[in-house]
Scaffold this active site. Structure first.
Site, short mmCIF file in Angstrom:
data_model
loop_
_atom_site.label_atom_id
_atom_site.label_comp_id
_atom_site.label_asym_id
_atom_site.label_seq_id
_atom_site.Cartn_x
_atom_site.Cartn_y
_atom_site.Cartn_z
N SER A 125 0.83 -1.20 0.00
CA SER A 125 0.00 0.00 0.00
C SER A 125 0.87 1.26 0.00
CB SER A 125 -0.95 -0.04 1.21
OG SER A 125 -2.02 0.86 1.05
N ASP A 181 -6.02 -3.80 -1.91
CA ASP A 181 -4.95 -3.42 -0.99
C ASP A 181 -4.32 -4.62 -0.28
OD1 ASP A 181 -3.45 -2.16 1.16
OD2 ASP A 181 -4.64 -0.38 0.77
#
Length: 286
Positions: free
Chosen positions: A69, A181
Site C-alpha cells: 500500500s 490493498d
C-alpha cells in the site's frame, strides 16, 4: 539433493540474522543482503519516508525492498532512483485528492487513478525490471483471498493494486487477477523481503497500536479501526517473526485518511529509525 544444497536451503530459510549466520558469512565472505519491508497505513504511510531518510543518512545499505500500500508507493519511488529529499517533498504535498479520482462506473465512485498518475509523475512508465533496486509490491487477490506478490511488469498498475483500499477504491485488474490493498493479508511484508533473498530485514509498521477512549462517530471510523486491528494482530503473529528489527513510528491515533499531519509523521519516522540505528549498525558490523 546433495548435502551442500540441503545446507544452503536450510541456511537461507533461517528467519533471523542469527549469530550462526554471522559466523558462516564471515567464513565464506558472503556479503549481507539487507531488505526493507515498508508497511501500509494510508496517510500514515508517509512515515516510511522519514525512516528512509534516517537509514540513508546513516549509510545503512538497502539491497531490496518489499512494500504494501503506502509502503509500496514510497518503496517504488526509492527503488526507482528518486532521491530521499524529493520523496519527502512529494509526501508533504500529497493529499487525499491527489490519490483519489471520482469516476462513477455504476459501482465504485472512486477509481484511485490518482495513484497511477502520482507514480508516473516521478517514474514515468517504468516497469519493475527498470528499477535500480529489486522491489516487490504486495496486494490481495479479491477472488481467492490469496497474497499476490507483484515483482514484474507494469509498475504503476501494480502500485495502484497494492493501494486499492477496500470500500474506498475500486479493485484493480492486473495480469488477469482482480486485486485490492495488500494490507488485508500482509501489511508489513517482511516475509516477502526474506523470500526475495534478504539476510537481514528492517521492517516498518506505521499502523499505531493504540487504545481508544471513544467509540466511532461514523461508519468510516468503524471501518478504519477494524482494518487497523486486523493489520496489527496479523503483524504480531506473522510479519514480525520474519524481521530482524521492527520500527514503529506512529504511536498515536491518526486517521488513515488525514493527510494534514504528513510533516509530523515524517519526523516521527525519522526519530523512530534513529533509535534503531545503533542495533542495525551493530548487527551489520558497520
Amino acid at each position: 539433493m546433495k548435502p551442500i544444497l540441503i545446507f544452503v536451503s536450510i541456511f537461507n530459510k533461517m528467519p533471523k540474522y542469527s549469530g550462526f549466520k554471522k559466523i558462516v558469512r564471515r567464513l565464506f565472505k558472503r556479503p549481507i543482503k539487507v531488505g526493507l519491508a515498508l508497511g501500509g497505513g494510508s496517510s500514515r504511510g508517509v512515515a516510511n519516508a522519514g525512516v528512509l531518510k534516517a537509514l540513508v543518512e546513516n549509510n545503512i545499505p538497502i539491497d531490496l525492498i518489499a512494500g504494501t500500500s503506502a509502503g509500496a508507493i514510497v518503496g517504488a519511488l526509492f527503488a526507482g532512483g528518486i532521491g530521499i529529499s524529493d520523496i519527502i517533498k512529494a509526501a508533504k504535498t500529497t493529499d487525499w485528492f491527489t490519490m483519489a479520482r471520482v469516476k462513477f462506473n455504476g459501482v465504485w465512485p472512486i477509481s484511485g487513478q490518482g495513484v497511477e498518475e502520482f507514480i508516473r509523475k516521478y517514474l514515468g512508465n517504468k516497469r519493475f525490471e527498470d528499477l535500480n533496486i529489486p522491489f516487490s509490491a504486495v496486494a490481495t487477490d479479491y477472488r481467492t483471498g490469496e497474497k499476490a506478490v507483484l515483482s514484474k511488469g507494469d509498475l504503476t498498475r501494480a502500485i495502484h493494486a497494492s493501494s486499492a483500499i477496500p470500500g474506498v477504491f475500486a479493485p484493480v485488474e492486473y495480469d488477469g487477477r482482480l486485486l485490492m490493498d495488500g494490507l488485508m493479508i500482509d501489511n508489513v511484508p517482511a516475509d516477502v523481503a526474506r523470500e526475495m533473498g534478504a539476510d537481514y530485514v528492517i521492517a516498518v509498521d506505521v499502523v499505531p497500536d493504540v487504545v481508544l477512549t471513544e467509540g466511532p462517530k461514523n461508519v468510516r471510523q468503524l471501518v478504519e479501526r477494524a482494518v487497523d486491528i486486523a493489520s496489527r494482530n496479523h503483524c504480531r503473529h506473522a510479519c514480525y517473526e520474519h524481521a530482524d528489527v521492527v520500527i514503529v513510528p506512529v504511536t498515536v491515533d491518526v486517521s488513515p485518511l488525514d493527510f494534514s499531519k504528513s510533516e509530523h509523521l515524517i519526523k516521527l519516522g525519522e526519530q523512530a529509525a534513529l533509535k534503531a540505528i545503533g542495533k542495525i549498525r551493530k548487527d551489520l558490523n558497520l
